[in-house]
Enzyme design. Structure first.
Site, PDB file in Angstrom:
ATOM      1  CB  CYS A  10     -73.528  57.166   7.051  1.00  8.62           C
ATOM      2  SG  CYS A  10     -74.513  55.691   7.390  1.00  8.62           S
ATOM      3  CG  HIS A 102     -84.565  58.729   2.583  1.00 10.44           C
ATOM      4  ND1 HIS A 102     -83.776  57.723   2.099  1.00 10.44           N
ATOM      5  CD2 HIS A 102     -85.306  59.149   1.534  1.00 10.44           C
ATOM      6  CE1 HIS A 102     -84.012  57.529   0.807  1.00 10.44           C
ATOM      7  NE2 HIS A 102     -84.958  58.388   0.445  1.00 10.44           N
ATOM      8  CG  HIS A 104     -89.192  61.650   0.757  1.00 13.88           C
ATOM      9  ND1 HIS A 104     -88.430  62.422  -0.094  1.00 13.88           N
ATOM     10  CD2 HIS A 104     -88.828  60.364   0.510  1.00 13.88           C
ATOM     11  CE1 HIS A 104     -87.656  61.638  -0.828  1.00 13.88           C
ATOM     12  NE2 HIS A 104     -87.881  60.383  -0.477  1.00 13.88           N
TER      13      HIS A 104
HETATM   14  P1  AMP Z   1     -85.504  58.547  -2.597  1.00 11.50           P
HETATM   15  O1  AMP Z   1     -85.713  58.689  -4.091  1.00 11.50           O
HETATM   16  O2  AMP Z   1     -86.776  58.230  -1.858  1.00 11.50           O
HETATM   17  O3  AMP Z   1     -84.385  57.588  -2.287  1.00 11.50           O
HETATM   18  O4  AMP Z   1     -85.097  59.983  -2.077  1.00 11.50           O
HETATM   19  C1  AMP Z   1     -83.782  60.430  -2.014  1.00 11.50           C
HETATM   20  C2  AMP Z   1     -83.865  61.910  -1.812  1.00 11.50           C
HETATM   21  O5  AMP Z   1     -82.620  62.360  -1.328  1.00 11.50           O
HETATM   22  C3  AMP Z   1     -84.160  62.706  -3.091  1.00 11.50           C
HETATM   23  O6  AMP Z   1     -85.347  63.463  -2.888  1.00 11.50           O
HETATM   24  C4  AMP Z   1     -82.924  63.585  -3.267  1.00 11.50           C
HETATM   25  O7  AMP Z   1     -83.244  64.863  -3.751  1.00 11.50           O
HETATM   26  C5  AMP Z   1     -82.376  63.644  -1.858  1.00 11.50           C
HETATM   27  N1  AMP Z   1     -80.948  63.861  -1.738  1.00 11.50           N
HETATM   28  C6  AMP Z   1     -79.956  63.142  -2.312  1.00 11.50           C
HETATM   29  N2  AMP Z   1     -78.755  63.604  -1.915  1.00 11.50           N
HETATM   30  C7  AMP Z   1     -78.995  64.616  -1.055  1.00 11.50           C
HETATM   31  C8  AMP Z   1     -78.171  65.495  -0.296  1.00 11.50           C
HETATM   32  N3  AMP Z   1     -76.826  65.425  -0.348  1.00 11.50           N
HETATM   33  N4  AMP Z   1     -78.773  66.431   0.480  1.00 11.50           N
HETATM   34  C9  AMP Z   1     -80.111  66.522   0.540  1.00 11.50           C
HETATM   35  N5  AMP Z   1     -80.953  65.699  -0.133  1.00 11.50           N
HETATM   36  C10 AMP Z   1     -80.398  64.779  -0.929  1.00 11.50           C
END
Ligand code: AMP
Length: 116
Positions: A10, A102, A104
């Site tokens: 957010c 999110h 990917h």
């Molecule tokens: P998930 O494991 O599916 O919840 O993916 C979360 C993703 O968010 C991971 O691939 C992290 O590398 C990415 N992530 C976490 N914090 C940030 C951030 N501040 N900016 C960009 N990516 C992030």
């Protein structure tokens, strides 16, 4: 809930936390993953806070889910017309670590199956 004050994504949507933005609409943001797993690895997030896909779907307007996947698809194709992958992790067992929905989008290399 539209926004969760404690949610990092957010804060990224609002600009309070910096990110490497790729595309922004009124309702969604595409930004680069901090820890990329492919030459192109971006995250597509809705503005509206939902902890995961199931919660988002349960509370979504009919167009919202489709709009989000359409944005992810356009992003993947633009990065790699020969193929890309969309991944949504829901829950600890699936490896979800950030609890704001999110998608990917991974592209730019050969993907393997089954995924880990
Ligand atoms: P998930 O494991 O599916 O919840 O993916 C979360 C993703 O968010 C991971 O691939 C992290 O590398 C990415 N992530 C976490 N914090 C940030 C951030 N501040 N900016 C960009 N990516 C992030």
């Amino acid at each position: 809930m539209t926004r969760d004050e404690n949610c990092i994504f957010c804060k990224i949507f609002s600009g309070e936390v910096k990110s490497d933005e790729v595309t922004r609409t009124d309702d969604a943001l595409v930004f680069r993953d901090l820890n990329p797993q492919a030459p192109t690895h971006v995250l597509v997030i809705p503005k509206r806070h939902a902890a995961n896909l199931g919660d988002f779907v349960a509370s979504a307007e009919p167009h919202e889910v489709g709009d989000l996947f359409a944005l992810a698809s356009r992003t993947g194709r633009a990065a790699s017309p020969d193929g890309y992958r969309i991944v949504v992790n829901e829950g600890h067992e699936a490896g979800q670590t950030v609890f704001h929905l999110h998608l990917h989008v991974l592209a730019g290399r050969r993907m393997h199956w089954p995924p880990g």
